[in-house]
Design an enzyme around this catalytic site. Sequence first.
Site, PDB file in Angstrom:
ATOM      1  N   ASP A   1       0.858  -1.198   0.000  1.00  0.00           N
ATOM      2  CA  ASP A   1       0.000   0.000   0.000  1.00  0.00           C
ATOM      3  C   ASP A   1       0.892   1.245   0.000  1.00  0.00           C
ATOM      4  O   ASP A   1       0.607   2.229  -0.691  1.00  0.00           O
ATOM      5  CB  ASP A   1      -0.866   0.052   1.261  1.00  0.00           C
ATOM      6  CG  ASP A   1      -1.787  -1.126   1.399  1.00  0.00           C
ATOM      7  OD1 ASP A   1      -2.975  -1.013   1.097  1.00  0.00           O
ATOM      8  OD2 ASP A   1      -1.293  -2.196   1.823  1.00  0.00           O
TER       9      ASP A   1
ATOM     10  N   ASP B   1      -0.524  -3.951  -4.552  1.00  0.00           N
ATOM     11  CA  ASP B   1      -1.346  -2.727  -4.555  1.00  0.00           C
ATOM     12  C   ASP B   1      -0.930  -1.686  -5.600  1.00  0.00           C
ATOM     13  O   ASP B   1      -1.809  -1.013  -6.171  1.00  0.00           O
ATOM     14  CB  ASP B   1      -1.352  -2.107  -3.147  1.00  0.00           C
ATOM     15  CG  ASP B   1      -2.060  -3.012  -2.151  1.00  0.00           C
ATOM     16  OD1 ASP B   1      -2.860  -3.862  -2.578  1.00  0.00           O
ATOM     17  OD2 ASP B   1      -1.819  -2.868  -0.936  1.00  0.00           O
TER      18      ASP B   1
ATOM     19  N   PHE C   1      -6.538 -12.152   0.347  1.00  0.00           N
ATOM     20  CA  PHE C   1      -6.680 -11.512   1.662  1.00  0.00           C
ATOM     21  C   PHE C   1      -7.735 -10.392   1.691  1.00  0.00           C
ATOM     22  O   PHE C   1      -8.637 -10.400   2.536  1.00  0.00           O
ATOM     23  CB  PHE C   1      -5.313 -10.968   2.121  1.00  0.00           C
ATOM     24  CG  PHE C   1      -5.371 -10.228   3.430  1.00  0.00           C
ATOM     25  CD1 PHE C   1      -5.433 -10.911   4.644  1.00  0.00           C
ATOM     26  CD2 PHE C   1      -5.370  -8.836   3.454  1.00  0.00           C
ATOM     27  CE1 PHE C   1      -5.496 -10.224   5.846  1.00  0.00           C
ATOM     28  CE2 PHE C   1      -5.433  -8.141   4.659  1.00  0.00           C
ATOM     29  CZ  PHE C   1      -5.498  -8.838   5.856  1.00  0.00           C
ATOM     30  N   ASN C   2      -7.634  -9.412   0.804  1.00  0.00           N
ATOM     31  CA  ASN C   2      -8.525  -8.239   0.881  1.00  0.00           C
ATOM     32  C   ASN C   2      -9.996  -8.640   0.786  1.00  0.00           C
ATOM     33  O   ASN C   2     -10.860  -8.033   1.433  1.00  0.00           O
ATOM     34  CB  ASN C   2      -8.214  -7.226  -0.235  1.00  0.00           C
ATOM     35  CG  ASN C   2      -6.898  -6.507  -0.010  1.00  0.00           C
ATOM     36  OD1 ASN C   2      -6.396  -6.466   1.117  1.00  0.00           O
ATOM     37  ND2 ASN C   2      -6.338  -5.957  -1.076  1.00  0.00           N
TER      38      ASN C   2
ATOM     39  N   ASN D   1      -4.364  -4.976   6.931  1.00  0.00           N
ATOM     40  CA  ASN D   1      -3.065  -5.620   7.181  1.00  0.00           C
ATOM     41  C   ASN D   1      -2.711  -5.594   8.662  1.00  0.00           C
ATOM     42  O   ASN D   1      -2.027  -6.477   9.168  1.00  0.00           O
ATOM     43  CB  ASN D   1      -1.971  -4.920   6.378  1.00  0.00           C
ATOM     44  CG  ASN D   1      -2.019  -5.310   4.908  1.00  0.00           C
ATOM     45  OD1 ASN D   1      -2.334  -6.448   4.576  1.00  0.00           O
ATOM     46  ND2 ASN D   1      -1.735  -4.364   4.036  1.00  0.00           N
TER      47      ASN D   1
HETATM   48  C1  BDR Z   1      -3.222  -7.802  -0.452  1.00  0.00           C
HETATM   49  O1  BDR Z   1      -3.208  -8.152   0.927  1.00  0.00           O
HETATM   50  C2  BDR Z   1      -2.375  -7.283   1.642  1.00  0.00           C
HETATM   51  O2  BDR Z   1      -1.535  -7.994   2.496  1.00  0.00           O
HETATM   52  C3  BDR Z   1      -1.624  -6.452   0.642  1.00  0.00           C
HETATM   53  O3  BDR Z   1      -1.448  -5.129   1.132  1.00  0.00           O
HETATM   54  C4  BDR Z   1      -2.491  -6.484  -0.579  1.00  0.00           C
HETATM   55  O4  BDR Z   1      -3.437  -5.435  -0.565  1.00  0.00           O
HETATM   56  C5  BDR Z   1      -2.634  -8.955  -1.246  1.00  0.00           C
HETATM   57  O5  BDR Z   1      -3.372 -10.107  -1.044  1.00  0.00           O
HETATM   58 CA    CA Z   2      -3.241  -3.556   0.922  1.00  0.00          CA
END
Ligand code: BDR
Ligand code: CA
Length: 309
Positions: free
Chosen positions: A16, A239, A165-166, A40
């Site tokens: 980010d 990102d 993740f996001n 995060n």
């Molecule tokens: C995403 O998850 C976060 O850890 C990173 O900042 C990125 O946005 C990748 O899966």
């Molecule tokens: Ca991120």
Amino acid sequence: MSKLPVIIDCDPGHDDAIALVLAFASEKLDIRAVTVTGGNQTLVKTLNNARKVLSYIGKRPRLAAGADKPMFRNLEVAEAVHGNSGLDGPALPETDYKEEPIPAIDLMRQIIMESALPVTLVPTGPLTNLGILLTAYPEVKKNIGGVSLMGGGIETGNWSAAAEFNILVDPEAAEIVFTSGLPITMCPLDVTHKALLLPGELEALRKHGGKVSVMVAELVDFYYRYHVGQGFAGAPLHDPCAVAWLIAPEIFTTKDYHISVETRGKYTTGMTFADRRPWTTAKPNATVCIDIDRVAFISLVIEACKSFG
Ligand code: BDR
Ligand code: CA
């Protein structure tokens, strides 16, 4: 040509932070605000990181704190990737630069409604702030030009076998975004796993010696350790891809798909499920970046770092 008005919604986070560097170096973007979400790390930490990074790179945009947890779930953080602070590595100085005393969604609403040009949203964390914004203030949709997001995966997940993740952190918010009817460009893992900063390029950045180049090199030193363990040949700059799409769309290869977000799967919660049947009648709701000119992308990132001196 007029600059593109954008709001960056992030959870810094190493990549980010690099996305912020890339965005603020660009002549093409008019960054109206940076908003922050828990992701995060906890919101207190991601906000603190945003304050420090922006201040360090000499930028003080309007800043607001958003959600400290997903819409309907508890927050899961990515400490293994980003460390205890959410931005382990460089020792960034304390700063008096602060967020405004207004919730992120209210600042977003104000900026969007008052803008003469449609505003593009650039989320690089869980989509919680956007999910709440679109639910609380649906009228903003008419002046949102589009959403350029990092999230999801077509062929693979990272935080689970199926989910990135996001999206996994707040699938309900992601579902709101993907069913909003807004023009969406998505940078999933399929493309961000190709957006690698290789060790030689990292050393070249460090050698440049500029304060932002060194900060980014130190960020990558920490961030890369986790990814080496996963077998990556370099550090995936997830990102920054969502920002690069707005600056240099020609370096991406895309496909239009209808994406559904799984919110209740036994194994697949958080999956961004693409309807890839050639004969599907489902209308695409996202332009999905699936490939990238890696060399051109890395050169954008490196030139951005160098532009700070
Ligand atoms: C995403 O998850 C976060 O850890 C990173 O900042 C990125 O946005 C990748 O899966
Ligand atoms: Ca991120």
